[in-house]
Design a protein around this motif. Structure first.
Motif, PDB file in Angstrom:
ATOM      1  N   PRO A   1      29.749  32.304  38.266  1.00  0.00           N
ATOM      2  CA  PRO A   1      30.597  32.828  39.346  1.00  0.00           C
ATOM      3  C   PRO A   1      30.180  32.398  40.750  1.00  0.00           C
ATOM      4  CG  PRO A   1      30.199  34.547  37.742  1.00  0.00           C
ATOM      5  CD  PRO A   1      29.330  33.374  37.346  1.00  0.00           C
TER       6      PRO A   1
ATOM      7  N   ILE B   1      39.879  27.594  34.761  1.00  0.00           N
ATOM      8  CA  ILE B   1      39.042  28.326  33.803  1.00  0.00           C
ATOM      9  C   ILE B   1      39.737  28.295  32.446  1.00  0.00           C
ATOM     10  CG2 ILE B   1      38.115  30.593  33.177  1.00  0.00           C
ATOM     11  CD1 ILE B   1      37.735  31.083  36.197  1.00  0.00           C
TER      12      ILE B   1
ATOM     13  N   ASP C   1      42.643  30.909  35.661  1.00  0.00           N
ATOM     14  CA  ASP C   1      42.624  30.874  37.121  1.00  0.00           C
ATOM     15  C   ASP C   1      42.357  29.449  37.601  1.00  0.00           C
ATOM     16  OD1 ASP C   1      43.021  33.600  37.303  1.00  0.00           O
ATOM     17  OD2 ASP C   1      41.032  34.037  38.134  1.00  0.00           O
TER      18      ASP C   1
ATOM     19  N   LYS D   1      35.711  38.640  39.007  1.00  0.00           N
ATOM     20  CA  LYS D   1      36.800  38.328  39.922  1.00  0.00           C
ATOM     21  C   LYS D   1      37.590  37.111  39.443  1.00  0.00           C
ATOM     22  CE  LYS D   1      34.162  35.538  43.224  1.00  0.00           C
ATOM     23  NZ  LYS D   1      33.848  35.360  44.627  1.00  0.00           N
ATOM     24  N   PHE D   2      37.111  36.433  38.403  1.00  0.00           N
ATOM     25  CA  PHE D   2      37.806  35.289  37.825  1.00  0.00           C
ATOM     26  C   PHE D   2      38.294  35.638  36.425  1.00  0.00           C
ATOM     27  CE2 PHE D   2      34.486  33.422  40.600  1.00  0.00           C
ATOM     28  CZ  PHE D   2      35.315  32.817  41.529  1.00  0.00           C
TER      29      PHE D   2
ATOM     30  N   VAL E   1      40.512  27.222  40.317  1.00  0.00           N
ATOM     31  CA  VAL E   1      39.306  27.405  41.121  1.00  0.00           C
ATOM     32  C   VAL E   1      38.902  26.076  41.763  1.00  0.00           C
ATOM     33  CG1 VAL E   1      38.433  29.343  39.748  1.00  0.00           C
ATOM     34  CG2 VAL E   1      37.814  27.012  39.110  1.00  0.00           C
TER      35      VAL E   1
ATOM     36  N   SER F   1      44.975  32.743  41.323  1.00  0.00           N
ATOM     37  CA  SER F   1      44.788  33.438  40.049  1.00  0.00           C
ATOM     38  C   SER F   1      45.915  33.036  39.110  1.00  0.00           C
ATOM     39  CB  SER F   1      44.777  34.954  40.241  1.00  0.00           C
ATOM     40  OG  SER F   1      46.078  35.418  40.516  1.00  0.00           O
TER      41      SER F   1
ATOM     42  N   SER G   1      37.834  30.957  44.356  1.00  0.00           N
ATOM     43  CA  SER G   1      39.172  31.142  43.809  1.00  0.00           C
ATOM     44  C   SER G   1      40.174  30.295  44.587  1.00  0.00           C
ATOM     45  CB  SER G   1      39.571  32.617  43.890  1.00  0.00           C
ATOM     46  OG  SER G   1      40.863  32.795  43.377  1.00  0.00           O
TER      47      SER G   1
END
Length: 103
Positions: A81, A32, A8, A3-4, A10, A89, A86
């Protein structure tokens, strides 16, 4: 699929120890910068408060409105994760830059 994704934005969901010492608490923002094994882990640059550099090279606290301000890097750490939430994105961030881009 993870999902990442690369780049992104975070935040930490849990505290993590920093390689250089200290602890990064939940809520610390990051980005990230590398994805390992299809999303099993991530290299995340973690950010602290807003600072600016003095002539001697030291950082002093400032506000994000200061034209010389940047967010201090707390560390670049391997994060999993379950330790991340998040924020935005990379696709959403770029969509804001390029109006009309669909994620």
């Amino acid at each position: 699929m993870s999902k990442f994704q690369l780049f992104d934005s975070v935040t930490l969901a849990v505290e993590i120890p920093l390689t250089e010492g200290g602890i990064a608490p939940p809520g610390v923002p990051g980005a990230i910068v590398e994805v390992f094994k299809g999303g099993e882990a991530f290299l995340v640059e973690l950010f602290g408060g807003w600072v600016k550099a003095e002539v001697g090279g030291d950082f002093i606290p400032t506000s994000q409105d200061d034209p010389d301000a940047f967010m201090e890097t707390l560390g670049v750490e391997t994060v999993y994760p379950h330790q991340l939430k998040s924020a935005n994105s990379a696709c959403e961030i770029m969509a804001e830059v390029r109006a009309g881009n669909n994620c």
